[in-house]
Write a protein that holds these residues in place. Structure first.
Motif, PDB file in Angstrom:
ATOM      1  N   LYS A 333       8.611  10.247  -0.243  1.00  0.00           N
ATOM      2  CA  LYS A 333       9.705   9.753  -1.085  1.00  0.00           C
ATOM      3  C   LYS A 333       9.122   9.088  -2.329  1.00  0.00           C
ATOM      4  O   LYS A 333       8.075   8.446  -2.265  1.00  0.00           O
ATOM      5  N   TRP A 334       9.851   9.226  -3.447  1.00  0.00           N
ATOM      6  CA  TRP A 334       9.365   8.712  -4.728  1.00  0.00           C
ATOM      7  C   TRP A 334      10.425   7.836  -5.374  1.00  0.00           C
ATOM      8  O   TRP A 334      11.620   8.102  -5.270  1.00  0.00           O
ATOM      9  N   GLN A 335       9.960   6.814  -6.075  1.00  0.00           N
ATOM     10  CA  GLN A 335      10.849   5.895  -6.783  1.00  0.00           C
ATOM     11  C   GLN A 335      10.371   5.773  -8.229  1.00  0.00           C
ATOM     12  O   GLN A 335       9.205   5.472  -8.490  1.00  0.00           O
ATOM     13  N   LYS A 336      11.269   6.031  -9.161  1.00  0.00           N
ATOM     14  CA  LYS A 336      10.932   5.912 -10.579  1.00  0.00           C
ATOM     15  C   LYS A 336      10.825   4.444 -10.953  1.00  0.00           C
ATOM     16  O   LYS A 336      11.753   3.665 -10.722  1.00  0.00           O
ATOM     17  N   VAL A 337       9.694   4.057 -11.539  1.00  0.00           N
ATOM     18  CA  VAL A 337       9.494   2.653 -11.871  1.00  0.00           C
ATOM     19  C   VAL A 337       9.233   2.422 -13.358  1.00  0.00           C
ATOM     20  O   VAL A 337       9.225   1.280 -13.809  1.00  0.00           O
ATOM     21  N   SER A 338       8.992   3.490 -14.115  1.00  0.00           N
ATOM     22  CA  SER A 338       8.696   3.286 -15.528  1.00  0.00           C
ATOM     23  C   SER A 338       9.035   4.540 -16.322  1.00  0.00           C
ATOM     24  O   SER A 338       8.705   5.654 -15.905  1.00  0.00           O
ATOM     25  N   GLN A 339       9.718   4.358 -17.441  1.00  0.00           N
ATOM     26  CA  GLN A 339       9.940   5.439 -18.396  1.00  0.00           C
ATOM     27  C   GLN A 339       9.375   5.012 -19.737  1.00  0.00           C
ATOM     28  O   GLN A 339       9.801   4.025 -20.314  1.00  0.00           O
ATOM     29  N   LEU A 340       8.386   5.756 -20.218  1.00  0.00           N
ATOM     30  CA  LEU A 340       7.676   5.356 -21.425  1.00  0.00           C
ATOM     31  C   LEU A 340       8.273   5.937 -22.693  1.00  0.00           C
ATOM     32  O   LEU A 340       8.064   5.396 -23.771  1.00  0.00           O
ATOM     33  N   THR A 341       8.960   7.067 -22.592  1.00  0.00           N
ATOM     34  CA  THR A 341       9.534   7.680 -23.789  1.00  0.00           C
ATOM     35  C   THR A 341      10.937   8.200 -23.491  1.00  0.00           C
ATOM     36  O   THR A 341      11.260   8.546 -22.351  1.00  0.00           O
ATOM     37  N   ASN A 342      11.739   8.291 -24.533  1.00  0.00           N
ATOM     38  CA  ASN A 342      13.018   8.993 -24.455  1.00  0.00           C
ATOM     39  C   ASN A 342      12.931  10.361 -25.110  1.00  0.00           C
ATOM     40  O   ASN A 342      13.866  11.146 -25.045  1.00  0.00           O
TER      41      ASN A 342
END
Length: 379
Positions: A333-342
């Motif tokens: 299972k994976w959890q998104k923790v950071s988005q660096l770009t749009n």
């Protein structure tokens, strides 16, 4: 730039992803493309023995010349920059593989590509490819993988024991003819050293293995191909490889349908035996074209599960929204923790740092306008 702060509560299971806060981060541009040079294919390693951690950022430097469409078919060097202050400031670039002594015996008409790196025992290990570059006379960008024959691309190993100031003479790694293919690339990104000291660098349909810290190399075969690979050793001692489908016949192995995501295989016998490919679940990634990604081991839990970090563009239709995901159960299972770009983003390379930090070197902007570095706190 957007990123998200990872609180220690994430690893206790108390904090859900919906409550993570987003804040502006001071991402640093390491390589900036211009009319003359195009920087692509990032790879990063760290020397955690230095205080603060010393970083080594590698990239392809593609010479545009008078033709802007040569891409990975033209004149290419591999360059490196270093940082002694956790990625805030970076040195001037140096050519590691190209028109230097490391490659004098290789030839000046070759393109030097796919930097794949590992830092261990005070040495930086670099494996890279070469192939005869085209002149791009037609003015069209023809992918090297589309115009090369089996055996055209070669594999080389070099190392530095003084922080990248000088490099050993590059030695060619011989690939058995039955393990060659038309793509035949290493990495790109990172290799690993296992608990028992074995160096393993993933390559198309195979792994490059050394049991004597790079003096000699052997090759193990993957089942049914694989390409643009990343590899980790799990806490139970098995290995996990995560590959981009599409270049080889991996895409035909999953219910005869093209996978929506990257694929993975589990290795035993110290990486000499591998399972069939399975599709990676739980993360949205670009489909056709698929994309390179990065996978690193962060820690082991009390019940011997592996905490992993994974970076990829997080959009199903195009390469955009570079993001970081965390798994606390060995990749189930994976959890998104950071988005660096749009916006547009392509390839990336993760590195585990000291002081509970995670670093990422990634391509930002359409066609990799720049290569940037960022770090996040794991606490």
């Amino acid at each position: 730039m957007l990123t998200s702060k990872i609180y220690h509560l994430l690893f206790t299971g108390i904090l859900s992803i919906t409550s993570l806060s987003i804040y502006a981060n001071n991402d640093v541009t390491v390589y900036e493309s211009d009319a003359n040079y195009h920087y692509r294919i990032p790879a990063i390693v760290a020397d955690a023995s230095d205080k603060p951690t010393r970083l080594y950022a590698f990239s392809e430097k593609r010479h545009r010349g008078t033709n802007l469409k040569c891409g990975d078919s033209g004149e290419i060097d591999i360059v490196m920059k270093t940082s002694n202050d956790n990625g805030i400031h970076w040195s001037s670039e140096s050519i590691v593989a190209g028109n230097t002594n490391i490659s004098a015996e290789i030839g000046t008409k070759d393109a030097y590509t796919n930097p794949t790196v590992l830092y261990t025992k005070n040495n930086i290990h670099l494996i890279f490819n070469t192939h005869l570059r085209s002149q791009c006379a037609s003015g069209k960008h023809v992918l090297s993988s589309q115009r090369m024959k089996v055996g055209d691309r070669k594999f080389w190993h070099s190392y530095s024991s003084n922080g990248g100031k000088t490099w050993s003479k590059a030695k060619q790694i011989t690939i058995p003819s039955n393990l060659r293919d038309r793509v035949d690339m290493v990495g790109p990104g990172n290799g690993i050293m296992t608990k028992d000291g074995r160096l393993i660098f993933p390559a198309s349909g195979k792994n490059l293995i050394s049991n004597d810290y790079g003096k000699t190399w052997s090759v193990s075969k993957m089942k049914h191909g694989g390409s643009e690979a990343t590899i980790v050793e799990l806490c139970n001692g098995t290995l996990m490889r995560n590959d981009r489908p599409g270049f080889t016949n991996t895409k035909f192995l999953i219910s005869k349908n093209e996978p929506n995501n990257r694929v993975y295989s589990v290795g035993s016998n110290k990486g000499d035996s591998w399972s069939d490919w399975k599709e990676m679940k739980g993360i949205t990634m670009p489909i056709n074209p698929w994309v390179q990604a990065s996978l690193v081991k962060l820690d082991c839990t009390n019940d011997h599960q592996t905490v992993l970090a994974f970076s990829t563009p997080n959009h199903i239709k195009s390469r955009e929204k570079m993001s970081i995901f965390i798994s606390k159960d060995s990749g189930i299972k994976w959890q998104k923790v950071s988005q660096l770009t749009n916006s547009k983003s392509d390839y990336s390379s993760l590195v585990k740092l000291s002081n509970n930090k995670l670093g990422i070197l990634y391509e930002d902007g359409f066609g990799a306008k720049s290569i940037k570095y960022s770090s996040i706190n794991l606490n």
